[in-house]
Motif scaffolding. Structure first.
Motif, PDB file in Angstrom:
ATOM      1  N   HIS A 159      37.034  47.053  50.032  1.00  0.00           N
ATOM      2  CA  HIS A 159      37.460  48.370  49.549  1.00  0.00           C
ATOM      3  C   HIS A 159      38.443  48.199  48.384  1.00  0.00           C
ATOM      4  O   HIS A 159      39.280  47.295  48.394  1.00  0.00           O
ATOM      5  CB  HIS A 159      38.120  49.163  50.673  1.00  0.00           C
ATOM      6  N   PRO A 160      38.360  49.052  47.368  1.00  0.00           N
ATOM      7  CA  PRO A 160      39.270  48.930  46.223  1.00  0.00           C
ATOM      8  C   PRO A 160      40.746  48.903  46.593  1.00  0.00           C
ATOM      9  O   PRO A 160      41.539  48.225  45.931  1.00  0.00           O
ATOM     10  CB  PRO A 160      38.932  50.165  45.385  1.00  0.00           C
ATOM     11  N   ALA A 161      41.129  49.625  47.643  1.00  0.00           N
ATOM     12  CA  ALA A 161      42.541  49.630  48.034  1.00  0.00           C
ATOM     13  C   ALA A 161      42.996  48.242  48.452  1.00  0.00           C
ATOM     14  O   ALA A 161      44.088  47.791  48.079  1.00  0.00           O
ATOM     15  CB  ALA A 161      42.762  50.632  49.169  1.00  0.00           C
ATOM     16  N   MET A 162      42.196  47.525  49.251  1.00  0.00           N
ATOM     17  CA  MET A 162      42.567  46.179  49.686  1.00  0.00           C
ATOM     18  C   MET A 162      42.548  45.210  48.511  1.00  0.00           C
ATOM     19  O   MET A 162      43.424  44.338  48.397  1.00  0.00           O
ATOM     20  CB  MET A 162      41.621  45.703  50.792  1.00  0.00           C
ATOM     21  N   LEU A 163      41.572  45.344  47.637  1.00  0.00           N
ATOM     22  CA  LEU A 163      41.480  44.450  46.484  1.00  0.00           C
ATOM     23  C   LEU A 163      42.688  44.612  45.568  1.00  0.00           C
ATOM     24  O   LEU A 163      43.161  43.636  44.965  1.00  0.00           O
ATOM     25  CB  LEU A 163      40.183  44.712  45.707  1.00  0.00           C
ATOM     26  N   ARG A 164      43.206  45.826  45.471  1.00  0.00           N
ATOM     27  CA  ARG A 164      44.403  46.064  44.660  1.00  0.00           C
ATOM     28  C   ARG A 164      45.666  45.660  45.412  1.00  0.00           C
ATOM     29  O   ARG A 164      46.560  45.021  44.846  1.00  0.00           O
ATOM     30  CB  ARG A 164      44.492  47.538  44.253  1.00  0.00           C
ATOM     31  N   TYR A 165      45.746  46.024  46.686  1.00  0.00           N
ATOM     32  CA  TYR A 165      46.966  45.779  47.454  1.00  0.00           C
ATOM     33  C   TYR A 165      47.304  44.291  47.502  1.00  0.00           C
ATOM     34  O   TYR A 165      48.472  43.901  47.376  1.00  0.00           O
ATOM     35  CB  TYR A 165      46.791  46.343  48.863  1.00  0.00           C
ATOM     36  N   LEU A 166      46.297  43.458  47.699  1.00  0.00           N
ATOM     37  CA  LEU A 166      46.540  42.020  47.803  1.00  0.00           C
ATOM     38  C   LEU A 166      46.161  41.274  46.527  1.00  0.00           C
ATOM     39  O   LEU A 166      45.868  40.074  46.558  1.00  0.00           O
ATOM     40  CB  LEU A 166      45.823  41.463  49.031  1.00  0.00           C
ATOM     41  N   ASP A 167      46.146  41.986  45.403  1.00  0.00           N
ATOM     42  CA  ASP A 167      46.123  41.400  44.054  1.00  0.00           C
ATOM     43  C   ASP A 167      44.842  40.658  43.690  1.00  0.00           C
ATOM     44  O   ASP A 167      44.850  39.860  42.747  1.00  0.00           O
ATOM     45  CB  ASP A 167      47.317  40.448  43.868  1.00  0.00           C
ATOM     46  N   ASN A 168      43.755  40.934  44.407  1.00  0.00           N
ATOM     47  CA  ASN A 168      42.535  40.222  44.043  1.00  0.00           C
ATOM     48  C   ASN A 168      41.990  40.675  42.692  1.00  0.00           C
ATOM     49  O   ASN A 168      41.216  39.957  42.064  1.00  0.00           O
ATOM     50  CB  ASN A 168      41.463  40.396  45.125  1.00  0.00           C
ATOM     51  N   VAL A 169      42.392  41.862  42.237  1.00  0.00           N
ATOM     52  CA  VAL A 169      41.954  42.338  40.923  1.00  0.00           C
ATOM     53  C   VAL A 169      42.541  41.487  39.805  1.00  0.00           C
ATOM     54  O   VAL A 169      42.060  41.539  38.664  1.00  0.00           O
ATOM     55  CB  VAL A 169      42.345  43.816  40.712  1.00  0.00           C
ATOM     56  N   LEU A 170      43.579  40.707  40.116  1.00  0.00           N
ATOM     57  CA  LEU A 170      44.205  39.858  39.108  1.00  0.00           C
ATOM     58  C   LEU A 170      43.790  38.400  39.228  1.00  0.00           C
ATOM     59  O   LEU A 170      44.263  37.554  38.468  1.00  0.00           O
ATOM     60  CB  LEU A 170      45.734  39.948  39.217  1.00  0.00           C
ATOM     61  N   SER A 171      42.939  38.086  40.206  1.00  0.00           N
ATOM     62  CA  SER A 171      42.579  36.699  40.475  1.00  0.00           C
ATOM     63  C   SER A 171      41.381  36.280  39.631  1.00  0.00           C
ATOM     64  O   SER A 171      40.299  36.875  39.718  1.00  0.00           O
ATOM     65  CB  SER A 171      42.251  36.525  41.968  1.00  0.00           C
ATOM     66  N   ALA A 172      41.583  35.255  38.826  1.00  0.00           N
ATOM     67  CA  ALA A 172      40.521  34.742  37.959  1.00  0.00           C
ATOM     68  C   ALA A 172      40.267  33.273  38.264  1.00  0.00           C
ATOM     69  O   ALA A 172      41.215  32.488  38.424  1.00  0.00           O
ATOM     70  CB  ALA A 172      40.911  34.903  36.492  1.00  0.00           C
ATOM     71  N   GLY A 173      38.996  32.903  38.375  1.00  0.00           N
ATOM     72  CA  GLY A 173      38.663  31.510  38.591  1.00  0.00           C
ATOM     73  C   GLY A 173      39.141  30.649  37.427  1.00  0.00           C
ATOM     74  O   GLY A 173      38.948  31.021  36.265  1.00  0.00           O
ATOM     75  N   PRO A 174      39.767  29.496  37.696  1.00  0.00           N
ATOM     76  CA  PRO A 174      40.264  28.647  36.609  1.00  0.00           C
ATOM     77  C   PRO A 174      39.191  28.240  35.612  1.00  0.00           C
ATOM     78  O   PRO A 174      39.492  27.987  34.442  1.00  0.00           O
ATOM     79  CB  PRO A 174      40.826  27.432  37.351  1.00  0.00           C
ATOM     80  N   HIS A 175      37.943  28.185  36.068  1.00  0.00           N
ATOM     81  CA  HIS A 175      36.842  27.794  35.181  1.00  0.00           C
ATOM     82  C   HIS A 175      35.900  28.964  34.899  1.00  0.00           C
ATOM     83  O   HIS A 175      34.759  28.769  34.493  1.00  0.00           O
ATOM     84  CB  HIS A 175      36.055  26.640  35.805  1.00  0.00           C
ATOM     85  N   SER A 176      36.393  30.181  35.088  1.00  0.00           N
ATOM     86  CA  SER A 176      35.564  31.366  34.871  1.00  0.00           C
ATOM     87  C   SER A 176      35.410  31.657  33.379  1.00  0.00           C
ATOM     88  O   SER A 176      36.167  31.161  32.539  1.00  0.00           O
ATOM     89  CB  SER A 176      36.187  32.576  35.571  1.00  0.00           C
ATOM     90  N   ARG A 177      34.448  32.495  33.071  1.00  0.00           N
ATOM     91  CA  ARG A 177      34.202  32.845  31.676  1.00  0.00           C
ATOM     92  C   ARG A 177      35.378  33.590  31.067  1.00  0.00           C
ATOM     93  O   ARG A 177      35.727  33.390  29.904  1.00  0.00           O
ATOM     94  CB  ARG A 177      32.930  33.691  31.564  1.00  0.00           C
ATOM     95  N   VAL A 178      36.026  34.459  31.855  1.00  0.00           N
ATOM     96  CA  VAL A 178      37.116  35.240  31.297  1.00  0.00           C
ATOM     97  C   VAL A 178      38.324  34.359  30.974  1.00  0.00           C
ATOM     98  O   VAL A 178      39.021  34.587  29.974  1.00  0.00           O
ATOM     99  CB  VAL A 178      37.509  36.386  32.263  1.00  0.00           C
ATOM    100  N   VAL A 179      38.564  33.317  31.762  1.00  0.00           N
ATOM    101  CA  VAL A 179      39.652  32.393  31.464  1.00  0.00           C
ATOM    102  C   VAL A 179      39.327  31.557  30.241  1.00  0.00           C
ATOM    103  O   VAL A 179      40.191  31.295  29.392  1.00  0.00           O
ATOM    104  CB  VAL A 179      39.954  31.508  32.685  1.00  0.00           C
ATOM    105  N   ALA A 180      38.058  31.160  30.126  1.00  0.00           N
ATOM    106  CA  ALA A 180      37.649  30.394  28.939  1.00  0.00           C
ATOM    107  C   ALA A 180      37.825  31.227  27.668  1.00  0.00           C
ATOM    108  O   ALA A 180      38.305  30.727  26.642  1.00  0.00           O
ATOM    109  CB  ALA A 180      36.208  29.938  29.085  1.00  0.00           C
TER     110      ALA A 180
END
Length: 460
Positions: A159-180
């Motif tokens: 649920h979006p509330a849990m994803l926001r509450y525990l900061d998963n919306v800010l979690s990026a894989g170290p080798h993800s495309r967005v980090v690259a």
């Protein structure tokens, strides 16, 4: 007439339910009364309640207001532009929660909803979930309290509330495309997306608070790998134009190993991990202990915990089967009231006892619950509100209950017969000592205050 009912009727009404003005509701078949309530929670009562998509739209509107606040319209300050953006929503959500609990004809189901909402805490104490907490309870918790635990776990986790509450919306894989891409932009001295790297909050709390428990057999390496599995699961309104809760650009590529099992890359891995966690023996014991502690005793009987855990395992996590075993187990019917009501439970049971009108829940402080030490929808941490008496029994906390009881009794005590109400609501559970104190009260308000503060009413 009320004393004609067996003590089990009082146990059903107050321990498993939310309190009743008369024991005629559980009547002569308390177990049957409870078993008939097992199922999804009722639709909540209240007006102006938002669905999850509507709450997300509110978040988008707030984000736009914040952008405008940097250059507010002429004659308006930034504070005026942003002030009260969520106020009506949070008031409506709190009122709905109280009104639903105070008026439901299925109090056992409503108590189960409150239990799971606390287990999967999403709290207004963190500003990122303002406007979403009520929608989370309505859309993720209420419909799923009597299905499989796996179904409830998936609904709460994604649920979006849990994803926001525990900061998963800010979690990026170290080798993800967005980090690259961010790294390339940094080399070019261009502004890139605000990234914080791999965030382990959601992974850790799922393992520690939602499934296995702190001693459930996982290690730090499992937390890190699970956090990598969770990358890409982001709020739909914030995903990179995809309109989906999973954004592959943020996901850590490659296979991940959690608790000794390897999972594939991609969104399907999360469902697989949650499936395995939901069926893990540590989860069965952890949840069995929490349910037994909530309903029966701060230190629940080991035999009850073992039986609930075994039922959870044999039924493959079917929560309705666990509830049936709880209701049928002899140790759950010990007549001694040992569980202390939280402030919310105290207010709700008082409202049910006194038949308070709906307007009693229109106050902005949650019917005075804040003054008693518990703000609705705002637990202090992801662990939720405590469920042991020692956490609520400080001298100041008890005195606040006395003051609250006196205020309520002063308003409505002259119109009620507290002596008759005590007998009808508590039946054979009412001790001779409490009965004599209420009977000897100087007037109606004092008698009602004594009833509300009686140990048999304060405890369940």
């Amino acid at each position: 007439m009320a004393n004609a009912f067996h003590v089990d009727a009082a146990v059903a009404a107050h321990r498993f339910g939310l309190g009743e003005a008369t024991l005629a509701a559980p009547g002569s078949d308390p177990q049957g009364w409870l078993l008939a309530q097992i199922g999804p929670a009722d639709a909540p009562r209240g007006d102006a309640l938002l669905t999850t998509p509507q709450a997300l739209a509110l978040l988008q509107a707030e984000a736009e207001k914040r952008r405008q606040a940097r250059n507010p319209p002429p004659g308006m300050t930034a504070e005026q532009l942003l002030g009260g953006h969520y106020r009506e929503v949070t008031i409506a959500d709190a009122r709905s929660r109280l009104l639903s609990a105070a008026t439901t004809q299925r109090p056992f189901a409503e108590r189960l909803h409150l239990f799971w909402a606390n287990h999967f805490t999403v709290s207004l104490a963190k500003g990122s979930v303002r406007g979403l907490v009520g929608a989370f309870e309505r859309d993720a918790i209420r419909p799923n309290i009597a299905g499989s635990f796996e179904q409830l776990l998936v609904a709460a986790t994604t649920h979006p509330a849990m994803l926001r509450y525990l900061d998963n919306v800010l979690s990026a894989g170290p080798h993800s495309r967005v980090v690259a891409r961010a790294a390339r932009r940094a080399q070019q001295m261009q502004e890139g997306p605000r990234l914080t790297g791999l965030n382990e909050n959601l992974a850790r709390e799922i393992l520690e608070l939602h499934t296995l428990g702190v001693n459930g057999g996982y290690a730090q390496a499992d937390v890190t790998s699970f956090a990598a599995v969770l990358t890409g699961w982001r709020v739909a309104a914030l995903a990179s134009g995809s309109g989906q809760p999973f954004d592959p650009a943020w996901h850590e590529p490659g296979r991940k190993t959690v608790l000794g099992k390897t999972y594939p890359e991609g969104p399907e891995a999360l469902r697989q991990v949650l499936h395995d966690l939901a069926h893990h023996p540590s989860t069965a014991r952890f949840l069995a202990t929490k349910l037994a502690r909530h309903f029966v005793a701060d230190d629940p009987p080991p035999a009850l915990v073992e039986r609930l855990a075994a039922t959870f395992t044999h039924s493959e996590g079917q929560l309705s089967e666990v509830y049936r075993e709880l209701v049928r187990h002899p140790s759950a019917w010990d007549p001694a009231p040992v569980k202390l009501k939280t402030p919310e439970e105290f207010v709700v049971s008082s409202a049910r006892l006194l038949g308070l009108p709906e307007r009693a829940f229109e106050r902005h402080d949650g019917a005075g619950i804040i003054a008693l030490g518990q703000r609705l929808h705002a637990a202090p941490s992801p662990a939720g509100w405590p469920d042991r008496a020692e956490e609520w029994l400080g001298p100041e906390a008890v005195w606040k209950r006395v003051e609250w009881s006196a205020r309520v009794a002063d308003r409505v005590g002259r119109a009620l017969d507290a002596r008759a109400l005590a007998s009808a609501s508590l039946g054979p559970r009412l001790s001779d000592t409490s009965r004599r104190q209420i009977e000897r009260a100087a007037d109606g308000p004092q008698a009602l205050a004594l009833l509300l503060m009686a140990p048999e009413f304060q405890r369940r």
